[in-house]
Scaffold this motif. Structure first.
Motif, PDB file in Angstrom:
ATOM      1  N   ALA A 119       0.863  -1.180   0.000  1.00 46.06           N
ATOM      2  CA  ALA A 119       0.000   0.000   0.000  1.00 46.06           C
ATOM      3  C   ALA A 119       0.900   1.230   0.000  1.00 46.06           C
ATOM      4  O   ALA A 119       1.836   1.323   0.793  1.00 46.06           O
ATOM      5  N   VAL A 120       0.621   2.165  -0.892  1.00 49.40           N
ATOM      6  CA  VAL A 120       1.442   3.377  -1.002  1.00 49.40           C
ATOM      7  C   VAL A 120       0.543   4.602  -0.901  1.00 49.40           C
ATOM      8  O   VAL A 120      -0.477   4.699  -1.595  1.00 49.40           O
ATOM      9  N   GLN A 121       0.940   5.524  -0.019  1.00 47.65           N
ATOM     10  CA  GLN A 121       0.217   6.779   0.116  1.00 47.65           C
ATOM     11  C   GLN A 121       1.049   7.916  -0.494  1.00 47.65           C
ATOM     12  O   GLN A 121       2.252   7.785  -0.659  1.00 47.65           O
ATOM     13  N   GLU A 122       0.353   9.010  -0.801  1.00 46.32           N
ATOM     14  CA  GLU A 122       1.005  10.165  -1.437  1.00 46.32           C
ATOM     15  C   GLU A 122       1.762   9.740  -2.694  1.00 46.32           C
ATOM     16  O   GLU A 122       2.948  10.025  -2.861  1.00 46.32           O
ATOM     17  N   LEU A 123       1.052   9.060  -3.569  1.00 45.31           N
ATOM     18  CA  LEU A 123       1.660   8.564  -4.809  1.00 45.31           C
ATOM     19  C   LEU A 123       0.947   9.195  -6.007  1.00 45.31           C
ATOM     20  O   LEU A 123      -0.051   8.663  -6.500  1.00 45.31           O
ATOM     21  N   PRO A 124       1.453  10.329  -6.500  1.00 44.89           N
ATOM     22  CA  PRO A 124       0.849  10.967  -7.672  1.00 44.89           C
ATOM     23  C   PRO A 124       1.253  10.237  -8.945  1.00 44.89           C
ATOM     24  O   PRO A 124       2.000   9.261  -8.923  1.00 44.89           O
ATOM     25  N   SER A 151      -4.007   7.193  -2.350  1.00 46.54           N
ATOM     26  CA  SER A 151      -3.458   5.894  -1.944  1.00 46.54           C
ATOM     27  C   SER A 151      -3.704   4.844  -3.014  1.00 46.54           C
ATOM     28  O   SER A 151      -4.727   4.859  -3.697  1.00 46.54           O
ATOM     29  N   SER A 152      -2.745   3.910  -3.139  1.00 47.29           N
ATOM     30  CA  SER A 152      -2.798   2.895  -4.195  1.00 47.29           C
ATOM     31  C   SER A 152      -2.327   1.549  -3.667  1.00 47.29           C
ATOM     32  O   SER A 152      -1.683   1.469  -2.614  1.00 47.29           O
ATOM     33  N   PHE A 153      -2.651   0.491  -4.405  1.00 52.15           N
ATOM     34  CA  PHE A 153      -2.208  -0.865  -4.083  1.00 52.15           C
ATOM     35  C   PHE A 153      -1.405  -1.448  -5.239  1.00 52.15           C
ATOM     36  O   PHE A 153      -1.758  -1.288  -6.415  1.00 52.15           O
ATOM     37  N   TYR A 154      -0.324  -2.169  -4.877  1.00 54.85           N
ATOM     38  CA  TYR A 154       0.405  -3.040  -5.794  1.00 54.85           C
ATOM     39  C   TYR A 154       0.383  -4.428  -5.166  1.00 54.85           C
ATOM     40  O   TYR A 154       0.562  -4.569  -3.957  1.00 54.85           O
ATOM     41  N   SER A 155       0.188  -5.453  -5.989  1.00 51.27           N
ATOM     42  CA  SER A 155       0.032  -6.782  -5.401  1.00 51.27           C
ATOM     43  C   SER A 155       0.613  -7.884  -6.273  1.00 51.27           C
ATOM     44  O   SER A 155       0.596  -7.802  -7.512  1.00 51.27           O
ATOM     45  N   ALA A 170     -11.035  13.040   4.216  1.00 45.08           N
ATOM     46  CA  ALA A 170     -10.522  14.176   3.458  1.00 45.08           C
ATOM     47  C   ALA A 170      -9.983  13.729   2.106  1.00 45.08           C
ATOM     48  O   ALA A 170     -10.238  14.373   1.080  1.00 45.08           O
ATOM     49  N   TRP A 171      -9.200  12.661   2.129  1.00 41.86           N
ATOM     50  CA  TRP A 171      -8.688  12.068   0.895  1.00 41.86           C
ATOM     51  C   TRP A 171      -9.313  10.683   0.767  1.00 41.86           C
ATOM     52  O   TRP A 171      -9.281   9.890   1.713  1.00 41.86           O
ATOM     53  N   PRO A 172      -9.897  10.358  -0.393  1.00 46.56           N
ATOM     54  CA  PRO A 172     -10.503   9.031  -0.543  1.00 46.56           C
ATOM     55  C   PRO A 172      -9.485   7.918  -0.295  1.00 46.56           C
ATOM     56  O   PRO A 172      -8.354   7.969  -0.787  1.00 46.56           O
ATOM     57  N   GLN A 173      -9.891   6.936   0.491  1.00 47.09           N
ATOM     58  CA  GLN A 173      -9.049   5.779   0.765  1.00 47.09           C
ATOM     59  C   GLN A 173      -9.295   4.729  -0.326  1.00 47.09           C
ATOM     60  O   GLN A 173     -10.366   4.695  -0.928  1.00 47.09           O
ATOM     61  N   THR A 174      -8.336   3.865  -0.545  1.00 52.42           N
ATOM     62  CA  THR A 174      -8.483   2.832  -1.570  1.00 52.42           C
ATOM     63  C   THR A 174      -8.603   1.465  -0.905  1.00 52.42           C
ATOM     64  O   THR A 174      -7.858   1.153   0.027  1.00 52.42           O
ATOM     65  N   ALA A 175      -9.546   0.669  -1.382  1.00 51.11           N
ATOM     66  CA  ALA A 175      -9.782  -0.668  -0.823  1.00 51.11           C
ATOM     67  C   ALA A 175      -9.609  -1.712  -1.919  1.00 51.11           C
ATOM     68  O   ALA A 175      -9.766  -1.428  -3.112  1.00 51.11           O
TER      69      ALA A 175
END
Length: 313
Positions: A119-124, A151-155, A170-175
């Protein structure tokens, strides 16, 4: 007077007055205040000129309260033995500091730690491009990339049911969901607002995640940058409401520090980055790693997917 300040901070911690207020900022230093309470008590006892029976009694009570609140996170939680055949899930989380994290260093971490889900946050978008150029895609080919949502996921494992989390943050979370050992594990990449910027917004973010955790099943993992420590009232409510465990506290790693990192003039002081999991999983190991370019340390955790009969609670 040190005792007065220590007492005030203790009251804030016990009553949850940090929720939605600027008091959330000093609460993050609660473990350091515990050390200060021990030093203050020792000084009062050792220095004749400072000896005062009533102050010593107050100092003992304050120090005891700090110890009682902090000791559980330094003591591994009692739990049933993890079955040898239990499937394992290796996860990592990193705040990439608006994409400034060294992409090749992150790739090396993923390879050396055999990460299944990152999981990575602050990833433009620029950060995503840098990771692609470093060939992270070849190691973790399944992705849910949300540069617009932070936020993003790599798997390594196929992702299903992925996308923005329905929560008022405030910032959408990713699931996303992964299947491990035949079980579906729901994962949420977390990045909340920060209390120094707006304590009310920060509290609302964690409260929104608390509602999600309450309605989630036992096979759930929340991981990311919570901008909160285990001494913050909203964070404790999130853990309690969702029946979640913080893997650092679960394994007795009570003084993990993840911020600030890299080229900061200060060493890492506080833990803002966490891996939380539901009772359907158990922590096996956890560690932190410094990645050049970002002010947050990465957290790496190994989780076991427990058979139903071995679940906590």
């Amino acid at each position: 007077m040190p005792l007065a300040m220590l007492f005030v901070l203790l009251v804030v911690r016990l009553t949850g007055l940090d929720a939605g207020t600027p008091l959330a900022v000093p609460v993050v230093l609660f473990p350091y205040a515990a050390v200060l309470s021990v030093l203050a008590l020792t000084t009062m006892v050792a220095v004749p000129a400072l000896r005062n029976l009533w102050l010593i009694i107050v100092g003992v009570l304050i120090t005891a309260a700090y110890v009682v609140l902090l000791v559980p996170r330094f003591t591994p939680h009692h739990q049933q033995r993890i079955p040898a055949q239990a499937s394992q899930l290796r996860v990592a989380t990193l705040n990439a500091h608006v994409g400034r994290a060294d992409a090749h260093a992150l790739l090396r971490l993923v390879k050396s730690e055999r990460i299944d889900v990152l999981a990575v946050q602050e990833l433009p978008s620029a950060g995503i491009a840098a990771l692609a150029e470093a060939d992270l895609d070849k190691v973790l080919p399944y992705q849910e990339l949300r540069p617009e949502n932070d936020s993003s996921f790599y798997s390594r494992i196929p992702l299903t049911h992925s996308g923005p989390l329905k929560a008022d943050t405030a910032w959408p979370q990713t699931a996303a969901q992964v299947t491990v050992g035949g079980r579906a594990v729901r994962m949420v990449a977390v990045h909340t607002y920060y209390p120094l910027g707006d304590a009310k917004r920060w509290t609302q973010d964690i409260t929104a995640l608390t509602s999600v955790a309450h309605d989630s099943g036992p096979d759930t993992v929340f991981l990311g940058d919570f901008n909160a420590s285990l001494d913050h009232a909203p964070m404790r409510e999130l853990l309690a409401s969702g029946g979640l465990a913080d893997i650092h506290a679960e394994l007795g790693h009570g003084w993990a520090r993840t911020w600030p990192a890299d080229k900061s003039p200060l060493p890492p002081l506080v833990q803002l980055n966490h891996v939380l999991h539901g009772p359907g999983l158990a922590g096996i190991s956890v560690s932190e790693r410094t990645i050049a370019g970002t002010d947050h340390r990465a957290v790496i955790a190994t989780l076991a997917v427990l058979p139903s009969k071995d679940r906590a609670g």
